[in-house]
Design a protein around this motif. Structure first.
Motif, short mmCIF file in Angstrom:
data_model
loop_
_atom_site.label_atom_id
_atom_site.label_comp_id
_atom_site.label_asym_id
_atom_site.label_seq_id
_atom_site.Cartn_x
_atom_site.Cartn_y
_atom_site.Cartn_z
N LYS A 29 0.84 -1.19 0.00
CA LYS A 29 0.00 0.00 0.00
C LYS A 29 0.88 1.25 0.00
O LYS A 29 1.84 1.34 0.76
N THR A 30 0.54 2.20 -0.85
CA THR A 30 1.30 3.44 -0.92
C THR A 30 1.06 4.27 0.33
O THR A 30 -0.01 4.21 0.95
N GLY A 31 2.08 5.04 0.71
CA GLY A 31 1.95 5.91 1.87
C GLY A 31 1.61 7.34 1.51
O GLY A 31 1.64 8.23 2.35
N THR A 32 1.26 7.58 0.22
CA THR A 32 0.97 8.95 -0.21
C THR A 32 -0.40 9.42 0.23
O THR A 32 -0.71 10.60 0.14
N ASN A 33 -1.26 8.51 0.68
CA ASN A 33 -2.55 8.92 1.22
C ASN A 33 -2.93 7.98 2.36
O ASN A 33 -2.22 7.01 2.64
N PHE A 34 -4.03 8.28 3.03
CA PHE A 34 -4.44 7.50 4.20
C PHE A 34 -5.64 6.61 3.90
O PHE A 34 -6.33 6.17 4.81
N ASP A 35 -5.87 6.32 2.64
CA ASP A 35 -6.96 5.43 2.25
C ASP A 35 -6.46 3.99 2.33
O ASP A 35 -6.37 3.27 1.34
N ARG A 36 -6.11 3.58 3.57
CA ARG A 36 -5.57 2.24 3.81
C ARG A 36 -6.33 1.61 4.97
O ARG A 36 -6.56 2.26 5.99
N ASP A 37 -6.71 0.35 4.80
CA ASP A 37 -7.49 -0.33 5.84
C ASP A 37 -6.73 -0.39 7.16
O ASP A 37 -7.31 -0.20 8.24
N GLY A 38 -5.43 -0.67 7.07
CA GLY A 38 -4.65 -0.83 8.29
C GLY A 38 -4.56 0.44 9.11
O GLY A 38 -4.82 0.43 10.32
N ILE A 39 -4.21 1.55 8.48
CA ILE A 39 -4.05 2.80 9.22
C ILE A 39 -5.39 3.30 9.74
O ILE A 39 -5.48 3.92 10.80
N GLN A 40 -6.48 2.99 9.02
CA GLN A 40 -7.80 3.35 9.50
C GLN A 40 -8.16 2.54 10.75
O GLN A 40 -8.78 3.05 11.69
N GLU A 41 -7.77 1.26 10.76
CA GLU A 41 -8.01 0.42 11.93
C GLU A 41 -7.21 0.93 13.13
O GLU A 41 -7.70 0.92 14.27
N VAL A 42 -5.99 1.35 12.88
CA VAL A 42 -5.16 1.92 13.95
C VAL A 42 -5.88 3.11 14.57
O VAL A 42 -5.94 3.26 15.80
N PHE A 43 -6.44 3.95 13.73
CA PHE A 43 -7.12 5.14 14.25
C PHE A 43 -8.37 4.78 15.05
O PHE A 43 -8.66 5.40 16.08
#
Length: 472
Positions: free
Chosen positions: A140-154
């Motif tokens: 997954k690219t880190g250029t945006n926050f449209d990622r399942d993992g980082i959303q779960e972290v939040f």
């Protein structure tokens, strides 16, 4: 431009702490005014409980000042038992595992497994309990926050179920400096979660932590720009030198088929449709009427996924396939590829539809006139104008991240203007995705109406204006 940014950063640094402690009415106001469609960073604001006073810059050693403590140096005593969560990310498939194939070969530190192993050891060393399995975003690219993992972290952070977020490096969270800093700030200020890396805590309430995290985020963004530039040059070479159409776009233009070697050849069944499309547009000068005409005459499936304007501006129809001009900016490549076999609009006395290369030129003149009617001017409001009118804090808190990159990572270009409460703002589009997505996906505007409403509300609260509550 540079001086304006520096001035804004200095002003923000002097007033940041005072503005973080907003009145208790702000979280409620944000809840009532923030549109439910906000995603990515826009959804990270207003998560704290308005009845709680959040302690920023938390250290697990707080309250443990006994110099004789045998565990001095750890983040917390065993009784405190701070909770942590590991997050790992890689942007490419070949980093999912280490390079070694044998069991005893060490994992590459850049791999998912390598990151998790290092962070697990860090948690053990610092006495941090890990109640959750590591959360990962793979390829997954880190250029945006449209990622399942980082959303779960939040989501976990919002529930106040962790004290520390453990990552290998700051750029594992994201590679866009403003968005990454904002995410870390929201984690700390609203969720009471501190970022921890092998090199130490990233406490944004402390000058040292803020400076270090800012520099790391900027470095990650620069490195990402370098990688993006390198990848784009590979695509340019693939298109210009190897004649691989997919290096430009995954979508084959109407009127052509893909050859075995990845280039184009004329589809004689669709050739007539393309010629008819140009003739109709030059005659009526309307995109919508042209599309309606083609749909009625040849069937709606013909233009399925194709935008009329995109087709009309494609130089491949006169045998001169071109890359977007901005791709070649600051390169030595010449955008001069020619392939006469692809010329669909050649003059043909025997053809039923009378078009030629002159028809293509007429179409470009009409399109340019249309674009001029919606061209940019000095009165257009841009990001810094909104920051100066309101404040950096209000703009960050009240809107989604402002970036000129589409979700695919490609730069956006201006495409007309729209009115926003008496202000003229740009509309943007992605040249890459306009050939493969619906218009609503590749067009963007900043800010949206609801974002401007929220920005205005926050600024009223910051300045102590209580009129929004109906007080006199």
């Amino acid at each position: 431009m540079g001086e304006r940014i520096v001035a804004l950063c200095k002003n923000t640094g002097r007033s940041l702490k005072g503005k973080i402690a907003l009145p208790a009415t702000l979280p409620l106001a944000l809840t009532l005014t923030t549109a439910p469609s906000q995603s990515e960073l826009g959804g990270f604001a207003g998560t704290g409980d308005s009845n709680e006073t959040v302690q920023h810059g938390k250290s697990a050693t707080d309250g443990n000042d006994d110099p004789s403590d045998p565990d001095e140096g750890k983040l917390a005593s065993a009784d405190d038992n701070p909770r942590g969560l590991i997050y790992a990310r890689v942007s490419s498939g070949n980093q999912l595992k280490g390079d070694g194939e044998e069991e005893n070969v060490e994992y590459d530190q850049g791999s998912i497994e390598g990151q998790i192993e290092e962070l697990t050891e860090l948690a053990q060393k610092e006495g941090i309990h890990l109640p959750y399995d590591p959360i990962t975003d793979e390829a997954k690219t880190g250029t945006n926050f449209d990622r399942d993992g980082i959303q779960e972290v939040f989501e976990i952070s919002k529930r106040k179920e962790i004290d520390y977020l453990l990552v290998e490096k700051v750029d594992r969270i994201g590679r866009s400096a403003p968005e990454t800093l904002y995410f870390i700030y929201i984690l700390q200020s609203e969720c009471d979660v501190t970022l921890l890396t092998p090199s130490g805590e990233r406490d944004l309430d402390k000058v040292e932590g803020l400076m270090q995290t800012t520099l790391l985020s900027l470095m990650a963004e620069v490195q990402n720009d370098i990688r993006t530039t390198k990848a784009k040059k590979e695509r340019i070479r693939g298109f210009l030198h190897k004649k691989n159409w997919k290096c430009k776009s995954p979508k084959i233009p109407l009127g052509y088929n893909e050859t075995d070697d990845g280039w184009l050849e004329v589809d004689h069944g669709e050739k007539t449709i393309v010629r008819d499309l140009f003739q109709k547009f030059v005659g009526c000068e309307k995109y919508s009427k042209t599309e309606e005409y083609i749909d009625n005459k040849y069937g709606a499936e013909v233009l399925d996924g194709h935008q009329v304007k995109t087709l009309l501006t494609n130089f491949v129809y006169i045998g001169k396939p071109r890359l977007p001009r901005e791709w070649l900016t600051e390169t030595t490549y010449e955008n001069n590829l020619e392939d006469p076999s692809l010329h669909i609009l050649q003059k043909d006395e025997s053809a039923d539809i009378d078009v030629s290369e002159e028809t293509f030129k007429e179409a470009q003149e009409i399109i340019n006139e249309k674009d001029d009617d919606h061209s940019t001017d000095d009165d257009t409001h841009q990001l810094l104008d909104f920051i100066e009118e309101f404040s950096l804090f209000a703009v960050i808190e009240g809107s989604e991240s402002a970036t000129l990159l589409h979700h695919c990572g490609e730069p956006l270009v201006t495409d007309g203007q729209v009115d926003l409460k008496g202000r003229t703002v740009h509309r943007y589009r992605c040249r890459k995705c306009e050939e493969s997505e619906e218009a609503k996906s590749y067009y963007q505007q900043w800010p949206q109406q609801y974002e401007l409403d929220t920005i205005e509300l926050i600024q009223d609260v910051v300045e102590g204006n209580s009129n929004f509550l109906g007080e006199s």
